[in-house]
Design a protein around this motif. Structure first.
Motif, short mmCIF file in Angstrom:
data_model
loop_
_atom_site.label_atom_id
_atom_site.label_comp_id
_atom_site.label_asym_id
_atom_site.label_seq_id
_atom_site.Cartn_x
_atom_site.Cartn_y
_atom_site.Cartn_z
N ILE A 26 5.77 3.34 21.25
CA ILE A 26 4.90 3.97 20.25
C ILE A 26 4.73 5.45 20.56
N LYS A 27 4.62 5.75 21.87
CA LYS A 27 4.42 7.16 22.28
C LYS A 27 5.75 7.90 22.39
N ARG A 28 6.86 7.25 22.04
CA ARG A 28 8.21 7.83 22.10
C ARG A 28 8.56 8.33 23.50
N THR A 29 8.20 7.56 24.50
CA THR A 29 8.56 7.89 25.88
C THR A 29 10.08 7.76 26.03
N PRO A 30 10.76 8.73 26.69
CA PRO A 30 12.22 8.62 26.87
C PRO A 30 12.58 7.27 27.50
N LYS A 31 13.70 6.70 27.04
CA LYS A 31 14.06 5.32 27.40
C LYS A 31 14.15 5.10 28.91
N LYS A 32 14.76 6.09 29.60
CA LYS A 32 14.96 5.92 31.04
C LYS A 32 13.62 5.83 31.77
N ILE A 33 12.71 6.73 31.39
CA ILE A 33 11.38 6.72 32.02
C ILE A 33 10.67 5.41 31.69
N ALA A 34 10.78 5.01 30.40
CA ALA A 34 10.11 3.77 29.97
C ALA A 34 10.65 2.57 30.75
N ASP A 35 11.98 2.50 30.89
CA ASP A 35 12.59 1.37 31.61
C ASP A 35 12.06 1.28 33.04
N ASN A 36 12.00 2.46 33.71
CA ASN A 36 11.52 2.48 35.10
C ASN A 36 10.07 2.01 35.19
N LYS A 37 9.26 2.49 34.22
CA LYS A 37 7.84 2.11 34.23
C LYS A 37 7.67 0.62 34.00
N VAL A 38 8.47 0.08 33.07
CA VAL A 38 8.37 -1.36 32.76
C VAL A 38 8.70 -2.18 34.00
N ARG A 39 9.78 -1.79 34.70
CA ARG A 39 10.17 -2.53 35.91
C ARG A 39 9.07 -2.44 36.97
N GLU A 40 8.51 -1.24 37.08
CA GLU A 40 7.46 -1.03 38.08
C GLU A 40 6.24 -1.92 37.80
N VAL A 41 5.80 -1.94 36.54
CA VAL A 41 4.62 -2.72 36.20
C VAL A 41 4.91 -4.22 36.28
N LEU A 42 6.13 -4.60 35.84
CA LEU A 42 6.47 -6.02 35.91
C LEU A 42 6.55 -6.51 37.36
N SER A 43 7.03 -5.61 38.25
CA SER A 43 7.08 -6.04 39.65
C SER A 43 5.67 -6.17 40.23
N LEU A 44 4.72 -5.36 39.72
CA LEU A 44 3.33 -5.49 40.17
C LEU A 44 2.76 -6.87 39.83
N VAL A 45 3.17 -7.40 38.67
CA VAL A 45 2.66 -8.72 38.29
C VAL A 45 3.65 -9.83 38.66
N GLY A 46 4.73 -9.45 39.37
CA GLY A 46 5.68 -10.44 39.88
C GLY A 46 6.56 -11.07 38.84
N LEU A 47 6.90 -10.31 37.78
CA LEU A 47 7.69 -10.92 36.70
C LEU A 47 8.97 -10.14 36.38
N ASN A 48 9.45 -9.35 37.32
CA ASN A 48 10.64 -8.54 37.04
C ASN A 48 11.83 -9.39 36.60
N HIS A 49 11.91 -10.60 37.14
CA HIS A 49 13.05 -11.47 36.83
C HIS A 49 13.00 -12.01 35.40
N LEU A 50 11.86 -11.85 34.74
CA LEU A 50 11.75 -12.39 33.37
C LEU A 50 11.86 -11.30 32.30
N ILE A 51 12.33 -10.14 32.68
CA ILE A 51 12.28 -8.98 31.77
C ILE A 51 12.96 -9.24 30.42
N ASP A 52 14.04 -10.04 30.42
CA ASP A 52 14.77 -10.28 29.16
C ASP A 52 14.41 -11.60 28.50
N ARG A 53 13.44 -12.29 29.04
CA ARG A 53 13.06 -13.60 28.51
C ARG A 53 12.25 -13.44 27.21
N THR A 54 12.46 -14.36 26.24
CA THR A 54 11.62 -14.34 25.04
C THR A 54 10.23 -14.86 25.42
N VAL A 55 9.21 -14.29 24.82
CA VAL A 55 7.85 -14.62 25.26
C VAL A 55 7.40 -16.01 24.85
#
Lengths: 527, 210
Positions: B100-129
């Motif tokens: 929504i904030k148009r964050t560049p894709k590379k930065i967004a990808d890194n942030k998503v991985r970082e936050v997902l690893s905080l909640v222990g779900l990095n391995h589910l990144i491509d899973r349908t919810v």
């Protein structure tokens, strides 16, 4: 779906009647069309410029009509799915009226409201097709929109999505399947539209459907008609196949949310937008109907009830009304029964009879004109020379109505939790008693709606009737078409009076259906 | 700092409460308890900008946000039933606010991985919810709210409906995560034990009404 009926052999018997009816009276005629059209040396017909023009015109007017329909239906769906407003039930019923109107009535209405220089134009056809489909399309999209949990919107808003971004990133993707399905149905209905094109298009604006009729019944070129019919079936089936495949991998649709997303209109901006959209849509829905009613009492520029008096005194017309009603009762009974049996066999069979759902779609895909043509070329030799048989016309009407009847009943049946049936069983009810006391009581309103829709389809059916109706046993749409083709203002007024009668009947049916639906939702919300 | 001053809320033509005042300091975790139907969730929705208040004001870091639309407030919310977007994968759900904030894709990808690893779900990144368990879905909802770096995070009974074991584990993880990131939190729950375990301060909604 696994139900307590899965183990019962009776499920297999339920499926027999609809399968036999469709195989004999739909698949066999279509097969005959394909076999016969391939046997004739008429394939060159497809290379002629006239036919290429017909195919091209049919395609582009269907595409533009679909686009126009969506342009009107989407804002309307936005209002009806998101807001509560006064007279919502009445408005929804009125907006749904065009879709249930017989196609010939729609054609007649636009003949009346459009200036003469717009008759026989593509614009007239597109406008009439948009009119015919916009309410139904809006209802389809609204139904899906109402299933989107309002808290999903809230989640997006707290994550920074503005109303526009919310619509683009959340609402549109969640509605895309419903929009695609609605667009496919509208395109198919415009592509196979017959009554509207016969009345408004005339010979100069011919589509594949009217060309099939013209070749078979006026030029006597049955082989050419069959070839065009086969071509039309191939195009529609391919389109269904491609669209179904494209939308197969979409995410799972969510179920109905526990809270409604319809809110009262609060801000001035909301009130203005909703009032504008609803007013335009309602006017668009009712003005053509009022126009035919007006014309029925206005002959030679003066008000008179002559046309109405003639309608109820002319032996020819009263016989047509009687025949139409008799056919409607038979078709309604047959379509409802076959629809109920099909729905039960699909819902109870644990996917074994899922193909029946596809089979009952065939009459939509094939089109009524092709069905009529297929029947007269298939049942033309003894002992199966049934072309002039009295039962053939209501049977054809029932087959045209079957896809709608089945689809009204099936979702209600599928929504019944099996736990209700299990509770009935453990209280000592046999499967038959359980069906009568649980399933039937829940689906009976849907069955009545299916019957009402089937009766309306039969009363307004024009495509198959054009082939199957015999002199002295003409249905109302055929009678309207005949009256319109004769010169004289008084005959035209009689046609408009008959069209008004059909419109009144359709209006009654849509109110009956909607009042049932609203009673049901009111009960659901209290449960 | 979040300041709620003499707020009254009318909901469905009846007054839920009047003159409610509450202040939450920066980095503070406050738990709000109260019986069902007392208006806890409605209060959160008003703070988030999803419902309007009848009277009073809401200030965030000195700015009056009473009439500001929800998408401009930068107040995050985790809903009781998660409300994950069904058409998006786990990664796309978490990345929603960045998109929504148009964050560049590379930065967004890194942030998503970082936050997902905080909640222990990095391995589910491509899973349908739609295929997630209750606990996984809850973690995704928390990650999706945290990645937007909200000035205040509102938690609406986030652990309701989970089994006892999962409830205890998630409560511990959530507490650690929120403290590590220094997030300002208003946590609504009817469970007093849960409130005490996670919050710096536990308040009863009825005590806030003057």
């Amino acid at each position: 779906m696994t139900t307590i009926y899965n183990r019962s052999q009776a499920i297999y018997w339920l499926a027999i009647a609809p399968i036999v009816a469709i195989v004999i009276f739909v698949i066999a005629p279509v097969f005959n069309i394909f076999v016969s059209s391939l046997q004739f040396e008429s394939l060159n017909l497809l290379r002629t410029e006239a036919i290429r023009n017909v195919v091209w015109f049919t395609t582009w007017q269907s595409l533009v009509s679909t686009a126009f329909t969506l342009v009107i239906a989407l804002p309307l769906a936005f209002v009806t799915a998101n807001f509560k407003f006064k007279a919502q039930r009445l408005t929804t019923s009125l907006i749904s009226l065009p879709f249930i109107l017989p196609s010939i009535v729609v054609g007649v209405a636009f003949l009346q409201i459009l200036p003469n220089n717009f008759h026989r134009t593509a614009f007239a056809l597109i406008l009439a097709h948009t009119y015919f489909n916009f309410g139904f399309t809006s209802r389809l999209i609204t139904a899906r929109w109402l299933q989107i949990h309002p808290h999903l919107d809230d989640a997006a808003r707290t994550l920074g999505a503005s109303p526009f971004k919310l619509f683009i990133t959340l609402t549109m993707p969640l509605l895309s399947k419903a929009i695609t399905n609605a667009a496919l149905i509208v395109f198919t209905l415009c592509f196979t539209s017959y009554g509207v094109v016969r009345v408004l298009g005339g010979p100069s604006r011919s589509t594949l459907e009217t060309e099939i009729y013209f070749r078979a019944m006026q030029l006597g070129d049955v082989s050419g008609a069959m070839l065009l019919s086969a071509l039309q079936i191939v195009i529609i089936v391919s389109l269904f196949f491609v669209t179904t495949r494209a939308s197969r991998n979409k995410f799972k649709q969510s179920t109905k949310p526990t809270i409604s997303r319809q809110k009262s209109l609060q801000t001035r901006k909301q009130k203005v937008i909703a009032a504008t959209i609803i007013s335009i849509a309602t006017l668009f829905a009712i003005v053509p109907v009022l126009a035919i009613a007006f014309k029925s009492i206005n002959t030679n520029s003066r008000f008179t009830t002559t046309a109405w008096r003639t309608v109820f005194t002319s032996p020819e017309i009263t016989q047509s009304i009687t025949k139409t009603l008799i056919y409607a009762v038979i078709a309604m009974s047959l379509a409802t029964l076959l629809g109920l049996l099909s729905a039960c066999s699909v819902a109870y069979s644990n996917n074994n009879f899922h193909f029946i759902s596809g089979l009952t779609t065939l009459p939509i895909v094939i089109s009524a004109v092709s069905l009529g043509l297929g029947i007269i070329i298939t049942f033309d030799t003894q002992p199966f020379d049934w072309r002039g048989a009295q039962f053939m016309l209501p049977l054809a009407h029932a087959l045209v109505a079957l896809p709608l009847a089945m689809r009204v009943i099936l979702p209600v049946l599928q929504a019944i939790p099996d736990s209700l049936r299990q509770a009935s069983s453990v209280l000592g009810a046999s499967p038959r008693q359980t069906w009568l006391n649980i399933d039937f009581k829940i689906i009976r309103r849907a069955a009545i709606s299916a019957a009402a829709i089937s009766a309306t389809v039969s009363i307004g059916e024009f495509g198959a009737s054009s082939f199957l109706a015999r002199r002295g046993a003409e249905t109302l749409p055929i009678m309207i078409s005949r009256l319109l083709s004769r010169p004289g203002d008084s005959l035209q007024s009689q046609a408009f009076a008959l069209a008004t009668l059909l419109a009144i009947f359709s209006l009654i049916v849509i109110f009956v259906i909607d009042s049932f639906a609203n009673t049901k939702s009111a009960r659901d919300s209290h449960a | 700092m979040l300041e709620i001053d003499k707020v009254s809320i009318i909901y469905d033509s009846s007054q839920l409460f009047a003159n409610l005042s509450l202040t939450i300091k920066h980095h503070e975790i406050v738990a709000l308890t109260g019986p069902s139907g007392s208006g806890k969730t409605t209060l959160l929705r008003c703070i988030a900008g999803l419902e309007s208040i009848s009277t009073g004001s809401i200030h965030l870091n000195g700015h009056d946000i009473t009439d500001q639309p929800a998408h401009l407030r930068n107040i995050g919310m985790v809903f009781q039933d998660n409300q994950l977007f069904p058409h998006l994968t786990v990664g796309q759900n978490v990345a929603y606010s960045l998109k929504i904030k148009r964050t560049p894709k590379k930065i967004a990808d890194n942030k998503v991985r970082e936050v997902l690893s905080l909640v222990g779900l990095n391995h589910l990144i491509d899973r349908t919810v739609t295929n997630l368990s209750g606990g996984e879905a809850k973690r995704v909802a928390v990650a999706r709210a945290l990645i937007a770096e909200p000035q205040v995070l509102l938690l609406d009974e986030p652990l309701t409906g989970l089994d006892i074991e999962l409830h205890g584990r998630l409560l511990e993880d959530l507490g650690k995560l929120l403290r590590t990131r220094g997030t300002t939190v208003l946590h609504v729950t009817h469970d007093k034990a849960e409130a005490s375990a996670i919050a710096d301060r536990v308040l009863d909604l009825r005590q806030l009404i003057s």
